[in-house]
Design a protein around this motif. Sequence first.
Motif, PDB file in Angstrom:
ATOM      1  N   GLN A  13      -8.216  12.621   8.774  1.00 38.79           N
ATOM      2  CA  GLN A  13      -7.261  12.882  10.052  1.00 38.79           C
ATOM      3  C   GLN A  13      -5.976  12.150   9.625  1.00 38.79           C
ATOM      4  N   MET A  14      -6.416  10.825   9.422  1.00 40.08           N
ATOM      5  CA  MET A  14      -5.249   9.983   9.102  1.00 40.08           C
ATOM      6  C   MET A  14      -4.473  10.158   7.907  1.00 40.08           C
ATOM      7  N   VAL A  15      -5.207  10.782   7.085  1.00 39.76           N
ATOM      8  CA  VAL A  15      -4.160  11.183   5.602  1.00 39.76           C
ATOM      9  C   VAL A  15      -3.282  12.358   6.286  1.00 39.76           C
ATOM     10  N   ASP A  16      -3.853  13.119   6.821  1.00 36.59           N
ATOM     11  CA  ASP A  16      -3.065  14.242   7.321  1.00 36.59           C
ATOM     12  C   ASP A  16      -2.192  14.035   8.166  1.00 36.59           C
ATOM     13  N   ALA A  17      -2.402  12.950   9.215  1.00 36.26           N
ATOM     14  CA  ALA A  17      -1.433  12.518  10.128  1.00 36.26           C
ATOM     15  C   ALA A  17      -0.185  11.629   9.301  1.00 36.26           C
ATOM     16  N   ILE A  18      -0.363  10.834   8.562  1.00 36.44           N
ATOM     17  CA  ILE A  18       0.649  10.344   7.832  1.00 36.44           C
ATOM     18  C   ILE A  18       1.465  11.057   6.830  1.00 36.44           C
ATOM     19  N   LYS A  19       0.798  12.312   6.236  1.00 37.10           N
ATOM     20  CA  LYS A  19       1.633  13.311   5.367  1.00 37.10           C
ATOM     21  C   LYS A  19       2.874  14.111   6.393  1.00 37.10           C
ATOM     22  N   LYS A  20       2.300  14.317   7.689  1.00 33.19           N
ATOM     23  CA  LYS A  20       3.123  14.944   8.639  1.00 33.19           C
ATOM     24  C   LYS A  20       4.087  14.166   9.402  1.00 33.19           C
ATOM     25  N   ALA A  21       3.699  12.540   9.258  1.00 35.43           N
ATOM     26  CA  ALA A  21       4.705  12.145  10.072  1.00 35.43           C
ATOM     27  C   ALA A  21       5.928  12.017   9.712  1.00 35.43           C
ATOM     28  N   SER A  22       6.969  11.704  10.665  1.00 36.58           N
ATOM     29  CA  SER A  22       8.239  11.622  10.533  1.00 36.58           C
ATOM     30  C   SER A  22       8.669  10.278   9.800  1.00 36.58           C
ATOM     31  N   ILE A  23       8.117   9.241  10.213  1.00 38.18           N
ATOM     32  CA  ILE A  23       8.307   7.996   9.850  1.00 38.18           C
ATOM     33  C   ILE A  23       7.135   7.207   9.726  1.00 38.18           C
ATOM     34  N   VAL A  24       6.765   6.531   8.637  1.00 39.58           N
ATOM     35  CA  VAL A  24       5.420   5.761   8.538  1.00 39.58           C
ATOM     36  C   VAL A  24       5.844   4.318   8.201  1.00 39.58           C
ATOM     37  N   GLY A  25       5.023   3.194   8.842  1.00 45.96           N
ATOM     38  CA  GLY A  25       5.343   1.990   8.561  1.00 45.96           C
ATOM     39  C   GLY A  25       4.421   1.489   7.739  1.00 45.96           C
ATOM     40  N   ILE A  26       4.939   0.686   6.707  1.00 39.23           N
ATOM     41  CA  ILE A  26       4.278   0.185   5.459  1.00 39.23           C
ATOM     42  C   ILE A  26       4.545  -1.358   5.248  1.00 39.23           C
ATOM     43  N   PRO A  27       3.805  -2.118   4.671  1.00 42.61           N
ATOM     44  CA  PRO A  27       4.027  -3.498   4.586  1.00 42.61           C
ATOM     45  C   PRO A  27       5.288  -3.666   3.336  1.00 42.61           C
ATOM     46  N   PHE A  28       5.827  -4.754   3.386  1.00 40.82           N
ATOM     47  CA  PHE A  28       6.643  -5.318   2.268  1.00 40.82           C
ATOM     48  C   PHE A  28       5.953  -5.357   1.082  1.00 40.82           C
ATOM     49  N   TYR A  29       6.876  -5.434  -0.095  1.00 44.05           N
ATOM     50  CA  TYR A  29       6.253  -6.028  -1.281  1.00 44.05           C
ATOM     51  C   TYR A  29       6.015  -7.513  -1.245  1.00 44.05           C
ATOM     52  N   LYS A  30       7.041  -8.191  -0.871  1.00 45.54           N
ATOM     53  CA  LYS A  30       7.225  -9.532  -0.964  1.00 45.54           C
ATOM     54  C   LYS A  30       7.244 -10.039   0.576  1.00 45.54           C
ATOM     55  N   ASN A  31       7.105 -11.420   0.831  1.00 46.03           N
ATOM     56  CA  ASN A  31       7.231 -12.102   2.016  1.00 46.03           C
ATOM     57  C   ASN A  31       6.642 -11.272   3.298  1.00 46.03           C
ATOM     58  N   ASP A  32       5.551 -10.585   3.024  1.00 46.09           N
ATOM     59  CA  ASP A  32       5.371  -9.809   4.447  1.00 46.09           C
ATOM     60  C   ASP A  32       4.439 -10.496   5.344  1.00 46.09           C
ATOM     61  N   PRO A  33       4.914 -10.459   6.553  1.00 48.13           N
ATOM     62  CA  PRO A  33       4.299 -11.183   7.712  1.00 48.13           C
ATOM     63  C   PRO A  33       2.785 -10.895   8.139  1.00 48.13           C
ATOM     64  N   ILE A  34       2.395  -9.803   7.610  1.00 53.71           N
ATOM     65  CA  ILE A  34       0.919  -9.280   8.041  1.00 53.71           C
ATOM     66  C   ILE A  34       0.203 -10.608   7.492  1.00 53.71           C
ATOM     67  N   LEU A  35      -0.823 -10.981   8.505  1.00 54.26           N
ATOM     68  CA  LEU A  35      -1.721 -12.156   8.091  1.00 54.26           C
ATOM     69  C   LEU A  35      -3.028 -11.778   7.386  1.00 54.26           C
ATOM     70  N   THR A  36      -3.007 -11.487   6.053  1.00 53.83           N
ATOM     71  CA  THR A  36      -3.939 -11.126   5.425  1.00 53.83           C
ATOM     72  C   THR A  36      -3.871 -11.192   4.025  1.00 53.83           C
ATOM     73  N   GLU A  37      -4.558 -11.127   3.139  1.00 55.16           N
ATOM     74  CA  GLU A  37      -4.431 -11.319   1.442  1.00 55.16           C
ATOM     75  C   GLU A  37      -3.382 -10.278   1.266  1.00 55.16           C
ATOM     76  N   ASP A  38      -2.650 -10.741   0.309  1.00 54.47           N
ATOM     77  CA  ASP A  38      -1.487  -9.950  -0.438  1.00 54.47           C
ATOM     78  C   ASP A  38      -2.107  -8.459  -1.042  1.00 54.47           C
ATOM     79  N   ARG A  39      -3.293  -8.614  -1.558  1.00 55.75           N
ATOM     80  CA  ARG A  39      -3.611  -7.757  -2.395  1.00 55.75           C
ATOM     81  C   ARG A  39      -4.087  -6.273  -1.414  1.00 55.75           C
TER      82      ARG A  39
END
Length: 183
Positions: free
Chosen positions: A7-33
């Motif tokens: 359902q998530m894959v389908d929703a992302i494919k249909k979404a108008s705008i999708v939020g994704i992390p930056f390649y560098k210096n991303d503020p999300i608190l988890t491992e870069d990988r």
Amino acid sequence: NIKLRDQMVDAIKKASIVGIPFYKNDPILTEDRLKRPLTDRVFKHFKITPKMCCHTFVNRVFAQKSDFWKALQGKRILIITKDKWADKVTKALRKKPYNLNVTMSTTFHHHDQMVDTLAFIEANKDNFDIALISCGVNSLVLAQKVAETGNIGIDFGKSLMYIVQKKAGLKNSSRGANKGLIP
């Protein structure tokens, strides 16, 4: 949960705008990988090519921008969030500084509620214009299903909870939310 994944894959494919992390210096608190490299691998595997992208935390930035809240004024707002936040966030958004017309709210805490919540959305599609949805990964699916009714569905991440907790919103800043997340 394979059903939710699909359902998530389908929703992302249909979404108008999708939020994704930056390649560098991303503020999300988890491992870069676990940020952009994993996102890229998942998108490649499921052949996901978003129409438009923004940063994952754009909802946290919006929560801190008076122009965002002004754009919602005069609109009928549906809140979909976890049980313990629904009443509190509804009350907060109806008062200053937000002054929103929150016409209804419903609670969602587990994927098992998806069918009932989708029925609620469909039954009430003429009673709201915009849904602010804050219930984990299920928000992705619900936001897209709201869009299919002709209304606007926004996966608002943790922003509704943060507003209640006074960690974000017009009078508070969420950690790292203003650091270049909107071009």
